[in-house]
Design a protein around this motif. Structure first.
Motif: not given
Length: 218
Positions: A153-165, A183-190
């Motif tokens: 979750e922390k890494l995805i939040n960082e990914l979201a921050s970096l993707a704010t182009l 995020r959909a992929n992560e929820y499915s993986s969980i």
């Protein structure tokens, strides 16, 4: 003071040149900004690609980890060790990218050090947990939720921050769609990994576990 005829003619002849100079300067300025924006976009795309690759491989390690916790077979442990090596390799590769980024004159350079420290801390916790998984003393909820779940979750939040182009409207729209898919992929993986643990354990679900599964679906 009135201008002489010669000076007025000279001024009139210089006016088109001045206008051309202003227009040329405007287009050069816009071209330079577009070039810098394209460079910034390329840097971010490369960083996002590596970070997303790390997230996906960490998710695979989580799946193999809970599978082994459910059924401690030698074959699963062998595959788990191989996946751990891949994760460590991805971490090293991304840390190298961040180290190079920290020495550049870009907006991302300021984020590189903090992100590098975050990943180093997450990796330290994961490496510390691995021996407990191998010898069967690890707690499932601490491994599944507290360690891997919160780390990703922390890494995805960082990914979201970096993707704010903030590059242009089209890129921002694509970025938003991309993050939704991540995020959909992560929820499915969980949910996949939780059911993997239950099935590999080969025992009936307790009521609490069924409720947790339902909450994951939600």
């Amino acid at each position: 003071m009135q201008l002489g005829l010669r000076n007025r003619l000279r001024l009139i002849s210089l006016l088109p040149i001045l206008i051309l100079f202003i227009l040329a300067s405007y287009y050069v300025y816009n071209a330079y900004n577009s070039y810098r924006g394209a460079q910034q976009l390329q840097v971010r795309l490369e960083g996002n690609k590596q970070l997303n690759d790390l997230i996906n491989n960490l998710s695979r390690e989580r799946g193999m980890t809970v599978m082994y916790m459910g059924n401690a077979s030698a074959a699963t442990l062998k595959s788990l060790h191989a996946q751990r090596a891949i994760v460590d390799q991805k971490v090293a590769g991304y840390q190298k990218h961040l180290a190079e980024l920290a020495h550049t004159n870009t907006e991302e350079a300021s984020k590189a050090d903090s992100l590098s420290q975050l990943i180093a801390n997450l990796q330290k916790e994961i490496v510390k947990s691995r021996p407990m998984v191998d010898d069967g003393t690890a707690d499932f909820n601490k491994i599944f939720t507290d360690l891997y779940g919160k780390s990703e979750e922390k890494l995805i939040n960082e990914l979201a921050s970096l993707a704010t182009l903030h590059f242009d409207e089209e890129v921002n729209s694509l970025s938003s769609s991309y993050l939704s898919l991540v995020r959909a992929n992560e929820y499915s993986s969980i949910e996949r990994d939780y059911i993997t643990y239950v099935l590999s354990r080969a025992t009936p679900l307790a009521e609490e576990e069924l409720n947790q599964w339902i909450s994951l679906i939600a």
